[in-house]
Design an enzyme around this catalytic site. Structure first.
Site, PDB file in Angstrom:
ATOM      1  N   GLN A   1       0.841  -1.210   0.000  1.00  0.00           N
ATOM      2  CA  GLN A   1       0.000   0.000   0.000  1.00  0.00           C
ATOM      3  C   GLN A   1       0.867   1.247   0.000  1.00  0.00           C
ATOM      4  O   GLN A   1       0.598   2.226  -0.687  1.00  0.00           O
ATOM      5  CB  GLN A   1      -0.887   0.022   1.253  1.00  0.00           C
ATOM      6  CG  GLN A   1      -1.864  -1.141   1.334  1.00  0.00           C
ATOM      7  CD  GLN A   1      -2.732  -1.076   2.580  1.00  0.00           C
ATOM      8  OE1 GLN A   1      -2.321  -0.573   3.625  1.00  0.00           O
ATOM      9  NE2 GLN A   1      -3.942  -1.609   2.472  1.00  0.00           N
TER      10      GLN A   1
ATOM     11  N   ILE B   1       3.843   1.895  -1.055  1.00  0.00           N
ATOM     12  CA  ILE B   1       4.601   2.188  -2.255  1.00  0.00           C
ATOM     13  C   ILE B   1       3.722   2.745  -3.366  1.00  0.00           C
ATOM     14  O   ILE B   1       4.214   3.229  -4.375  1.00  0.00           O
ATOM     15  CB  ILE B   1       5.330   0.884  -2.690  1.00  0.00           C
ATOM     16  CG1 ILE B   1       6.589   1.193  -3.448  1.00  0.00           C
ATOM     17  CG2 ILE B   1       4.416  -0.037  -3.451  1.00  0.00           C
ATOM     18  CD1 ILE B   1       7.626   1.801  -2.593  1.00  0.00           C
TER      19      ILE B   1
ATOM     20  N   HIS C   1       2.246   5.390  -3.181  1.00  0.00           N
ATOM     21  CA  HIS C   1       2.529   6.830  -3.221  1.00  0.00           C
ATOM     22  C   HIS C   1       3.797   7.008  -4.049  1.00  0.00           C
ATOM     23  O   HIS C   1       4.874   6.640  -3.606  1.00  0.00           O
ATOM     24  CB  HIS C   1       2.692   7.380  -1.809  1.00  0.00           C
ATOM     25  CG  HIS C   1       1.455   7.224  -0.989  1.00  0.00           C
ATOM     26  ND1 HIS C   1       0.575   8.260  -0.770  1.00  0.00           N
ATOM     27  CD2 HIS C   1       0.906   6.149  -0.378  1.00  0.00           C
ATOM     28  CE1 HIS C   1      -0.441   7.823  -0.048  1.00  0.00           C
ATOM     29  NE2 HIS C   1      -0.259   6.544   0.212  1.00  0.00           N
TER      30      HIS C   1
ATOM     31  N   GLU D   1      14.828  -0.206  -1.394  1.00  0.00           N
ATOM     32  CA  GLU D   1      14.301  -1.302  -0.594  1.00  0.00           C
ATOM     33  C   GLU D   1      15.305  -2.441  -0.498  1.00  0.00           C
ATOM     34  O   GLU D   1      16.077  -2.695  -1.422  1.00  0.00           O
ATOM     35  CB  GLU D   1      12.997  -1.824  -1.218  1.00  0.00           C
ATOM     36  CG  GLU D   1      12.269  -2.797  -0.287  1.00  0.00           C
ATOM     37  CD  GLU D   1      11.084  -3.507  -0.934  1.00  0.00           C
ATOM     38  OE1 GLU D   1      10.658  -3.106  -2.019  1.00  0.00           O
ATOM     39  OE2 GLU D   1      10.607  -4.492  -0.329  1.00  0.00           O
ATOM     40  N   TYR D   2      15.265  -3.108   0.602  1.00  0.00           N
ATOM     41  CA  TYR D   2      16.041  -4.310   0.849  1.00  0.00           C
ATOM     42  C   TYR D   2      15.765  -5.325  -0.252  1.00  0.00           C
ATOM     43  O   TYR D   2      14.611  -5.579  -0.601  1.00  0.00           O
ATOM     44  CB  TYR D   2      15.618  -4.881   2.213  1.00  0.00           C
ATOM     45  CG  TYR D   2      16.357  -6.113   2.634  1.00  0.00           C
ATOM     46  CD1 TYR D   2      17.576  -6.009   3.299  1.00  0.00           C
ATOM     47  CD2 TYR D   2      15.841  -7.370   2.378  1.00  0.00           C
ATOM     48  CE1 TYR D   2      18.256  -7.156   3.706  1.00  0.00           C
ATOM     49  CE2 TYR D   2      16.520  -8.514   2.779  1.00  0.00           C
ATOM     50  CZ  TYR D   2      17.727  -8.396   3.440  1.00  0.00           C
ATOM     51  OH  TYR D   2      18.394  -9.511   3.825  1.00  0.00           O
TER      52      TYR D   2
ATOM     53  N   ARG E   1      -3.360   8.278   5.179  1.00  0.00           N
ATOM     54  CA  ARG E   1      -3.045   7.070   5.943  1.00  0.00           C
ATOM     55  C   ARG E   1      -3.273   7.210   7.452  1.00  0.00           C
ATOM     56  O   ARG E   1      -3.281   6.207   8.161  1.00  0.00           O
ATOM     57  CB  ARG E   1      -1.610   6.641   5.647  1.00  0.00           C
ATOM     58  CG  ARG E   1      -1.334   6.348   4.171  1.00  0.00           C
ATOM     59  CD  ARG E   1      -2.292   5.302   3.581  1.00  0.00           C
ATOM     60  NE  ARG E   1      -1.912   4.901   2.221  1.00  0.00           N
ATOM     61  CZ  ARG E   1      -2.556   3.995   1.506  1.00  0.00           C
ATOM     62  NH1 ARG E   1      -3.635   3.401   1.993  1.00  0.00           N
ATOM     63  NH2 ARG E   1      -2.155   3.693   0.286  1.00  0.00           N
TER      64      ARG E   1
END
Lengths: 306, 306, 306, 306
Positions: A95, A97, A99, A106-107, A205
């Site tokens: 959710q 991401i 945006h 990211e890992y 959010r």
């Protein structure tokens, strides 16, 4: 080098104090600030570029920030930037991401082993499907049921991890081995965003329609971090965004009649505007009718059909 | 309404013929075109705005499109837009969605039941971890091992689905019930993007370093869809992007010496530039040295240290 | 090719009828539609992806579009795209281009001769500086003054063109020759944008605080083009955006007291919230106080201090 | 507050030393750094998130940054952000602002008086139109002609300012009074951008095809500012971007033959690929043929048709 009016890097002491501190979220997640640029003062500074040097201060700084936020003059807020390190279940990250206006690292579970942690639900945290809202939850299960659910959750998560390890031990490529990890698996990321877009993220959010998990992160970012970073903008955001209320052209027409105590006319108007329906003498509310009721209750008023 | 030079909506017959057709990808995924705007002709049209009406055609259309792509004049390619409907495992979607320049509407597992399908791996599709490349795979497992892996995969996916259904039957909120679904679960989305950004996506995801799964989607989008939609731009993309080669300032220095048959000097230069190392008389290649070897082999040359 | 459910390209007849038609704006500008993708129906289609096939229609299409717009569910509106050809004074274009979410190809005055047209002001179009609003205008000059102003404008524009031509005749590079052209010189561009971002543009630029010139363009785009293209979304935009009203947390507190006829308490509250000031017994309004007055007048109410 | 591993805000001493310093550009423009976030170290830090804590360092920091830039792994560069204050002629700003990925606050000539300064051209700075390149310049005018041009420039700029002041004195709204200011009028802005997008800007605008004016700004930003801020990334940018060379699939085919001394075959191939034309026994070069010549000259080679 010739003489010049040297600037100091803008610093916010209240934020510097918590730089690196992990604010826990959910059972094993966190949010922490890695770096930032700007402050309340930077918002003012950027806005004043527009007015030129010769111009008188159009108002005090606090007033200016509040004016800008109230009137959605967004560009000065874009002058502040923050970089967070977050640890989030992949389900929530899906959710998050969405945006698109942030920078992200990211890992990688192609390059590295997946983080050995999945979000676990406590026995009193299982939520019931909302009847009214197809995409919401409502109330919690009793712990007798919850403990059964948590037990089964553990079984599944353990089994998924077992299979993941089996694959790796056999030499399956990491990028393929991960394919059946549960969405509850934690991931980590650096997430960098400007204040304007961060406030948009928070408005969506922190809203009580947002899913509990991402709302938990948003609350921490807002209440623990943004409030320390730009306290004036944060207060303005509460007053003009989080706690504001939008009346539609339709709402205004009906509300006007309600205020004039013209209840019958208000009802007629609401029917005409399809906010409510007269179903053989019984009033039925459409979604808009319900929203209207909620709005005017904040003004101490009741819908005329109640 | 007064007279005016009426335009017709630009249509591409070769694409209209496949509008709605599902191109299968992986075991249960697909890509299909829902709508599009523009064509090769639109790229030319947009570029010509820059040159004004009075100007002579600076070249034929084909030449112009090729010129624009070769010189990375990207804005005319942004004038074309396409909307796809895709069905993709969530694991692949996680990579896909990292491209921020598209418009997206994804199937909601808060609102609706999760799609009842997970990506299954056939017994001859299990890939081994690459030794050289930490984020890659290399070769396949024999089917004896593959069949065991596929069996275990099925067990896990079935168990995950069982738990999901258990939760739903108990009345757990959909938004929470889904939390342990495997990443292999399919999702669907409308994905809309302009041609410039689509070509960027394809350049990255058709590359042989891209993971097999997303590469499979990219190949279909490129070879089946873009090739029909904008055939001239597509050919230019092959010639100037997919099959081009970038020589760094370092590469150029060494290559120049190689071409002059100055092998010793070339080796010295490569050592100086840290592309290779002289490890007690033995040449060791850094990543850049290896990349150099691969590049010049495309020119029919061998590295001087071979 | 096997059988499949073929889609037809979505077309909007009312828009097809005006494809290519130049809607005049200002003295020599225009807007015309070159191409588009999508319709009201596409918004619905994209939203329904989220709900899955098995789900019942959650409401009629019109209701759904209105619901989406009212609740700022913006992604389905991004599925529609439009491409305009515009002719605009550079001064206006400078504002226009600040909206970063569009694709743009502008006429090049490096490559080609500048368009031989500058925006002329008619003798009854000269606007006076607003007293209240530092960045606004208010009222018109009498034509005696206006005619003088228009005359001088013509002198300047002619002189600027003379110098431009002088330079070109001497062989000065076009990219340099243009440097002193007036901001009123027309430019042209292809401008492509999705419906969500176009509505944002229109909300800002059709607003009566927007400068007259860009507002003229926005009005044409909204009233002539968007209204034909997506009539349902356009009506929703009127009801929920253009004619809606936002009450801040502060407004709500004071308004509640006004509705209860608690005028004294309302005044006290407004002072406490810094919307008004008690200046030795005389009420002075801050900007927020004035905004409050305007808002509640739309509800048929008067501020308690009036 | 419990114990935690406190982070320090990342600082770059070499940049801190020039914070606020105005680097002059053109006759009255400047660039200065207001604030920044991140450093070479932040690029590394972000990249390492991907590899996880347990992973060995894949290389030294310098090597990693160079690897990332060489392979266009762009997201770690997005983790650095810089905010500049610039003073630029509007004509140049029109080009600048076409880069949509920055945050901008520009000086408002609606709200304030236009900056009383226009870019003046010195008598030895007038450039001739390039014959070969329709959008370029080539060589300078002799100062006899230059002085005449500069004189006329001054006349025009003075007249434009006179008219502007006339309008303001009469009370014309600022937003309208400005409409005929020359494009050479200076404007100011805060411009904030991440390092990845800044490098894209510099690659385009430091290129020798970029117009002199914007190139002057780009050179200052690159050589004076970025070089101090992120020296390792800056060097990598020189080696892998500014001084690299891209060979197209076509270039590679012809070059391969040139290297093998197969000149006749190379010419045939070049004709087949439409890089050159055999015009009745005489070789004519297309744009691509010319580009090819320039490229291989960097490798110490001559085109086979020379």
């Amino acid at each position: 080098m010739e003489q010049f009016e040297k600037l100091d890097k803008i610093k916010v002491d209240a934020l510097d104090e918590i730089l690196g501190k992990k604010f826990p979220v959910l059972d094993d997640g966190f949010v922490r600030v890695i770096d930032y640029m700007g402050s309340d003062e930077s918002i003012v500074q950027a806005a004043r570029v527009s007015y030129g040097k010769g111009t008188k201060k159009i108002s005090e700084d606090r007033g200016l920030i509040r004016y800008l936020l109230r009137n959605r003059h967004t560009t000065p807020f874009e002058m502040c930037e923050i970089k967070l390190h977050v640890r989030v279940p992949m389900d929530t990250w899906r959710q998050w991401i969405r945006h698109r206006t942030a920078n992200v690292n990211e890992y990688s579970t192609r390059y590295s082993l997946a983080i050995d942690s999945s979000q676990r639900t406590k026995i009193d945290e299982w939520r019931m499907q909302s009847k009214d809202n197809k995409q919401g939850s409502e109330g919690f299960f009793p712990i007798e049921i919850g403990s059964k659910l948590s037990e089964r959750e553990e079984e599944l998560q353990n089994f998924a991890r077992e299979i993941y390890n089996e694959r790796l031990n056999l030499g399956v490529a990491r990028e393929q081995a991960r394919k059946d990890l549960p969405l509850s698996t934690y991931t980590e990321a650096y997430w960098k965003i400007d204040l304007h877009n961060l406030l948009n993220f928070l408005a969506l959010r922190m809203d009580n329609h947002a899913q509990f998990e991402i709302r938990s992160y948003a609350n921490v970012i807002g209440n623990e971090i943004v409030s320390r970073w730009v306290p004036i903008a944060w207060q303005a955001f509460q007053d003009y965004r989080m706690n504001s209320m939008e009346l539609s052209a339709l709402d205004i027409e009906v509300l006007k009649l309600v205020i004039q105590n013209e209840n019958n006319k208000a009802i007629e108007k609401a029917i005409e505007l399809k906010m409510i329906k007269n179903d053989e003498g019984k009033i039925k509310l459409n979604r808009e009718g319900k929203e209207f009721e909620e709005k005017i209750s904040r003004l101490g008023l009741k819908a005329p059909w109640i």
